[in-house]
Design an enzyme around this catalytic site. Structure first.
Site, PDB file in Angstrom:
ATOM      1  N   HIS A 215      -3.106  37.920  70.857  1.00 59.32           N
ATOM      2  CA  HIS A 215      -3.457  38.860  69.787  1.00 59.32           C
ATOM      3  C   HIS A 215      -2.656  38.493  68.535  1.00 59.32           C
ATOM      4  O   HIS A 215      -1.881  37.529  68.543  1.00 59.32           O
ATOM      5  CB  HIS A 215      -3.258  40.312  70.224  1.00 59.32           C
ATOM      6  CG  HIS A 215      -1.860  40.678  70.658  1.00 59.32           C
ATOM      7  ND1 HIS A 215      -0.773  40.573  69.820  1.00 59.32           N
ATOM      8  CD2 HIS A 215      -1.373  41.131  71.841  1.00 59.32           C
ATOM      9  CE1 HIS A 215       0.309  40.964  70.457  1.00 59.32           C
ATOM     10  NE2 HIS A 215      -0.021  41.298  71.706  1.00 59.32           N
TER      11      HIS A 215
ATOM     12  N   HIS B 270       1.155  37.728  68.774  1.00 57.13           N
ATOM     13  CA  HIS B 270       1.514  36.375  69.227  1.00 57.13           C
ATOM     14  C   HIS B 270       1.266  35.372  68.099  1.00 57.13           C
ATOM     15  O   HIS B 270       2.047  34.449  67.881  1.00 57.13           O
ATOM     16  CB  HIS B 270       0.682  35.950  70.441  1.00 57.13           C
ATOM     17  CG  HIS B 270       0.711  36.915  71.587  1.00 57.13           C
ATOM     18  ND1 HIS B 270      -0.413  37.480  72.109  1.00 57.13           N
ATOM     19  CD2 HIS B 270       1.753  37.418  72.304  1.00 57.13           C
ATOM     20  CE1 HIS B 270      -0.081  38.290  73.114  1.00 57.13           C
ATOM     21  NE2 HIS B 270       1.227  38.270  73.247  1.00 57.13           N
TER      22      HIS B 270
ATOM     23  N   CYS C 116      11.303  46.806  85.688  1.00 57.01           N
ATOM     24  CA  CYS C 116      10.042  46.984  84.960  1.00 57.01           C
ATOM     25  C   CYS C 116       9.271  45.672  85.042  1.00 57.01           C
ATOM     26  O   CYS C 116       9.751  44.646  84.561  1.00 57.01           O
ATOM     27  CB  CYS C 116      10.268  47.364  83.500  1.00 57.01           C
ATOM     28  SG  CYS C 116       8.731  47.280  82.541  1.00 57.01           S
TER      29      CYS C 116
ATOM     30  N   CYS D  61       8.224  44.102  81.594  1.00 59.64           N
ATOM     31  CA  CYS D  61       9.321  43.361  80.938  1.00 59.64           C
ATOM     32  C   CYS D  61       9.794  42.210  81.806  1.00 59.64           C
ATOM     33  O   CYS D  61      10.477  41.329  81.324  1.00 59.64           O
ATOM     34  CB  CYS D  61      10.553  44.233  80.726  1.00 59.64           C
ATOM     35  SG  CYS D  61      10.376  45.586  79.604  1.00 59.64           S
TER      36      CYS D  61
ATOM     37  N   CYS E 263      10.472  52.913  81.617  1.00 56.78           N
ATOM     38  CA  CYS E 263      10.941  51.744  80.887  1.00 56.78           C
ATOM     39  C   CYS E 263      11.030  52.065  79.400  1.00 56.78           C
ATOM     40  O   CYS E 263      10.080  52.595  78.826  1.00 56.78           O
ATOM     41  CB  CYS E 263       9.966  50.574  81.104  1.00 56.78           C
ATOM     42  SG  CYS E 263      10.164  49.270  79.886  1.00 56.78           S
TER      43      CYS E 263
ATOM     44  N   HIS F 235       8.182  49.878  77.525  1.00 56.00           N
ATOM     45  CA  HIS F 235       6.763  50.096  77.844  1.00 56.00           C
ATOM     46  C   HIS F 235       6.412  51.548  78.155  1.00 56.00           C
ATOM     47  O   HIS F 235       5.246  51.867  78.343  1.00 56.00           O
ATOM     48  CB  HIS F 235       6.350  49.205  79.021  1.00 56.00           C
ATOM     49  CG  HIS F 235       6.379  47.749  78.681  1.00 56.00           C
ATOM     50  ND1 HIS F 235       7.482  46.962  78.884  1.00 56.00           N
ATOM     51  CD2 HIS F 235       5.439  46.954  78.113  1.00 56.00           C
ATOM     52  CE1 HIS F 235       7.223  45.732  78.465  1.00 56.00           C
ATOM     53  NE2 HIS F 235       6.001  45.698  77.999  1.00 56.00           N
TER      54      HIS F 235
ATOM     55  N   LYS G  13       3.207  49.500  68.397  1.00 57.16           N
ATOM     56  CA  LYS G  13       3.177  48.132  68.879  1.00 57.16           C
ATOM     57  C   LYS G  13       1.843  47.917  69.600  1.00 57.16           C
ATOM     58  O   LYS G  13       1.352  48.810  70.271  1.00 57.16           O
ATOM     59  CB  LYS G  13       4.340  47.916  69.861  1.00 57.16           C
ATOM     60  CG  LYS G  13       4.440  46.471  70.309  1.00 57.16           C
ATOM     61  CD  LYS G  13       5.791  46.165  70.925  1.00 57.16           C
ATOM     62  CE  LYS G  13       5.962  44.674  71.116  1.00 57.16           C
ATOM     63  NZ  LYS G  13       5.541  44.151  72.398  1.00 57.16           N
TER      64      LYS G  13
ATOM     65  N   LYS H 172      -2.037  46.662  75.644  1.00 52.62           N
ATOM     66  CA  LYS H 172      -3.313  46.864  76.328  1.00 52.62           C
ATOM     67  C   LYS H 172      -3.577  48.347  76.537  1.00 52.62           C
ATOM     68  O   LYS H 172      -4.702  48.798  76.399  1.00 52.62           O
ATOM     69  CB  LYS H 172      -3.291  46.130  77.676  1.00 52.62           C
ATOM     70  CG  LYS H 172      -3.910  44.759  77.549  1.00 52.62           C
ATOM     71  CD  LYS H 172      -4.167  44.134  78.895  1.00 52.62           C
ATOM     72  CE  LYS H 172      -2.858  43.766  79.554  1.00 52.62           C
ATOM     73  NZ  LYS H 172      -2.955  42.672  80.503  1.00 52.62           N
TER      74      LYS H 172
HETATM   75  N1  MSP Z   1       6.983  35.165  78.216  1.00 51.16           N
HETATM   76  C1  MSP Z   1       7.941  35.851  77.435  1.00 51.16           C
HETATM   77  C2  MSP Z   1       8.709  34.923  76.549  1.00 51.16           C
HETATM   78  C3  MSP Z   1       9.445  33.842  77.256  1.00 51.16           C
HETATM   79  S1  MSP Z   1      10.236  32.782  76.139  1.00 51.16           S
HETATM   80  C4  MSP Z   1      11.166  31.792  77.074  1.00 51.16           C
HETATM   81  C5  MSP Z   1       7.210  36.890  76.568  1.00 51.16           C
HETATM   82  N2  MSP Z   1       5.930  36.646  76.334  1.00 51.16           N
HETATM   83  S2  MSP Z   1       4.933  37.579  75.478  1.00 51.16           S
HETATM   84  O1  MSP Z   1       3.618  37.063  75.682  1.00 51.16           O
HETATM   85  O2  MSP Z   1       5.165  38.945  75.764  1.00 51.16           O
HETATM   86  O3  MSP Z   1       5.219  37.229  74.000  1.00 51.16           O
HETATM   87  C6  MSP Z   1       6.323  37.675  73.387  1.00 51.16           C
HETATM   88  C7  MSP Z   1       6.347  37.257  71.938  1.00 51.16           C
HETATM   89  O4  MSP Z   1       5.079  37.430  71.275  1.00 51.16           O
HETATM   90  C8  MSP Z   1       7.284  38.160  71.175  1.00 51.16           C
HETATM   91  O5  MSP Z   1       8.616  37.815  71.283  1.00 51.16           O
HETATM   92  C9  MSP Z   1       6.791  37.941  69.796  1.00 51.16           C
HETATM   93  O6  MSP Z   1       7.271  36.722  69.341  1.00 51.16           O
HETATM   94  C10 MSP Z   1       5.293  37.885  69.980  1.00 51.16           C
HETATM   95  N3  MSP Z   1       4.703  39.206  69.863  1.00 51.16           N
HETATM   96  C11 MSP Z   1       4.016  39.901  70.818  1.00 51.16           C
HETATM   97  N4  MSP Z   1       3.615  41.077  70.299  1.00 51.16           N
HETATM   98  C12 MSP Z   1       4.034  41.180  69.037  1.00 51.16           C
HETATM   99  C13 MSP Z   1       3.896  42.116  68.014  1.00 51.16           C
HETATM  100  N5  MSP Z   1       3.231  43.236  68.160  1.00 51.16           N
HETATM  101  N6  MSP Z   1       4.461  41.819  66.827  1.00 51.16           N
HETATM  102  C14 MSP Z   1       5.137  40.659  66.597  1.00 51.16           C
HETATM  103  N7  MSP Z   1       5.302  39.775  67.538  1.00 51.16           N
HETATM  104  C15 MSP Z   1       4.774  40.012  68.769  1.00 51.16           C
HETATM  105  O7  MSP Z   1       7.842  37.821  76.135  1.00 51.16           O
END
Ligand code: MSP
Length: 507
Positions: free
Chosen positions: A19, A22, A127, A130, A144, A147, A295, A298
């Site tokens: 999304h 990311h 969790c 997380c 959590c 979440h 934030k 899903k």
């Molecule tokens: N898999 C772990 C990271 C491991 S790194 C060794 C993880 N993955 S995640 O898919 O949840 O992605 C996390 C990252 O996506 C966040 O740290 C951020 O960089 C980005 N984001 C996910 N949602 C976000 C927002 N709503 N806003 C900004 N960044 C976001 O955690």
């Protein structure tokens, strides 16, 4: 000698599809990678997917497919999303790859041999979203804190990483390296967390099989975070290509959202210390991208796929918006309305108009050739300020500041056109004065194009051609190419369709 520059995004969980949150991290990393490449650095820009752990295993089970099949499909979704945003990663690491299993085995064995991994019993709250443990006092109404959902009570005999032994060493390290965690507010948060005292954490699981087996005890798989963080080393050859590893490690910067700062600024450095590996130079945690003040998740069903916005605003429009609209640090709220407004004002009007007007006039009044740039033109100092300020901001990962500085130069050029009215000069037959104004504006446009190129690569490439160059902005060497006077007289100019057509504001 080209300087190595290693930049990473987090590796994304394949339990979810990509999304705009990311995309935000990934686009920022891409802009920095492109910027460093323009400086001649030997850039290694790595993104990828985090494919092990309970969360992924459950996601696959829910869909009735084997975990490997599920992760293959979802990893592909990330690759497609990044292709759709012109992300120029040099490597895409997946934690289910054999090279990663080899790296994790070597890393773990080193830590185990060093004595910082020991068998112990754990009872507490977990969790799954997380993939993290919580103490009772960290929960909010038993849920959590991130979440806001129920946690699992677990009792396990696991291997523990002796994080507590690293408390003082981490504090000393951050004391000696004030730039290691940015921005400053995040650094303070990390220091505060460490000062509260660090507890050992369980780094293995017997309850699941979807993970990397511990090399000395294959009844256990590595805890997903332990496995995932090591991917930063895997991607530059740890355990497989020592020369590559020596060249690119330590990473110059790990980019991430603030949600995973602790893992990166506490667990990861301690793990590296325990394995006898240098620490990354910088960890930069940006804020969240909120939708309607929340934030994306899903459960709240407020996730926006990047492709939806790209369809409407183009790749460059997408990239520009997220970097310009919110400072790269604090949280920011996404709204469609402000995206339209910003697109129209910055891209369609300011940038688009400048390009169109200057190219049209120079084509009509100067026979479609660059008339030459004055050595001390009135826009020269604006261009120098923009170049210095944008560069300073980029080096500090202040993307909106860099774009702001670049757009100031466009403002100055637009204002100069208004003030000097080249169409009147042309009508009055003052060809020299008209050519002088337009030559300077074309040069300002060239410099602004270079500064904007990492963010809006497609428009910049097109404009570069219209300015009469045969190569691309990415081929230019900064900072030299930002010097005033780089636009050769005689370059053939090309008019073209608007790069950013104006948008009507939707009801
Ligand atoms: N898999 C772990 C990271 C491991 S790194 C060794 C993880 N993955 S995640 O898919 O949840 O992605 C996390 C990252 O996506 C966040 O740290 C951020 O960089 C980005 N984001 C996910 N949602 C976000 C927002 N709503 N806003 C900004 N960044 C976001 O955690």
């Amino acid at each position: 000698m080209a300087q190595p520059f290693y930049i990473t995004t987090p590796i994304y969980y394949v339990s979810d599809v990509p999304h705009i949150g990311h995309a935000y991290t990934t686009v920022a990393a891409d802009v920095l990678a492109r910027w460093r490449r323009m400086h001649g650095d030997d850039v290694k820009f790595v993104t990828g997917t985090d494919e092990h752990g309970l969360k992924i295993q459950r996601a696959a089970e829910q869909r009735g497919v084997a975990p490997q099949e599920w992760v293959d499909q979802t990893a592909q979704r990330y690759r497609e999303a990044w292709a759709g945003l012109d992300i120029t990663f040099d490597d895409f690491i997946r934690t289910t790859e054999p090279r990663h299993a080899a790296a994790v085995a070597e890393f773990l064995q080193r830590v185990y041999d060093g004595g910082d991994i020991e068998l112990d019993r754990y009872e507490g709250q977990y969790c799954v979203a997380c993939e993290a443990y919580y103490n009772d006092d960290e929960l909010i109404d038993g849920n959590c804190p991130i979440h806001n959902r129920a946690v699992d009570h677990v009792v396990e005999e696991n291997y523990f990483f002796r994080l507590s032994r690293y408390e003082q060493r981490l504090l000393d390290y951050y004391e000696a390296n004030p730039q290691a965690v940015r921005p400053e507010s995040r650094r303070n948060e990390v220091l505060g967390f460490i000062r509260q005292g660090l507890r050992d954490f369980s780094m293995s699981r017997t309850s699941i099989t979807w993970g990397v087996p511990l090399p000395w005890d294959d009844r256990h798989v590595a805890y997903v975070w332990f496995d995932a963080l090591i991917s930063y080393c895997t991607a530059v050859g740890f355990g497989s290509d020592q020369n590559e590893f020596d060249k690119f490690w330590p990473a110059n910067v790990h980019l991430m959202g603030k949600d995973i700062l602790r893992f990166h600024a506490v667990f990861w450095p301690a793990m590296l210390m325990a394995a006898g590996i240098e620490l990354p130079q910088q960890i930069f945690a940006h804020g969240w991208l909120l939708v309607g003040g929340e934030k994306m998740s899903k459960t709240t069903a407020n996730q926006i796929a990047p492709a939806t916005l790209v369809e409407e605003f183009g790749v460059d429009g997408f990239r520009y918006h997220f970097l310009a609209d919110q400072r790269f640090g604090p949280d920011g709220d996404f709204s469609y309305e402000s995206m339209v407004l910003r697109y129209n004002s910055d891209l369609a009007n300011n940038f688009g108009n400048l390009a169109n007007r200057v190219l049209n006039m120079a084509t009509n009044y100067c026979d479609a050739a660059v008339p030459g740039v004055r050595a001390d033109g009135p826009l020269q100092s604006a261009a120098a300020t923009a170049a210095t300020e944008a560069s300073r901001c980029m080096d500090n990962l202040d993307f909106s500041g860099a774009l702001n500085a670049t757009w100031e130069l466009m403002n100055a050029a637009n204002a100069y056109i208004e003030a000097s009215e080249p169409w009147k000069l042309n009508k009055a037959g003052d060809a020299n004065a008209c050519a002088a104004v337009l030559g300077d504006c074309l040069e300002a446009l060239r410099i602004a194009t270079l500064l904007a190129a990492p963010t809006i690569p497609n428009a910049a490439r097109e404009l570069w051609v219209r300015l009469g160059f045969a190569d691309t902005p990415a081929d230019q060497r900064l900072p030299e190419a930002l010097q005033w006077g780089g636009l050769p007289a005689g370059n053939r100019l090309v008019k073209g369709a608007p790069l950013f057509p104006r948008k009507e504001v939707a009801e």
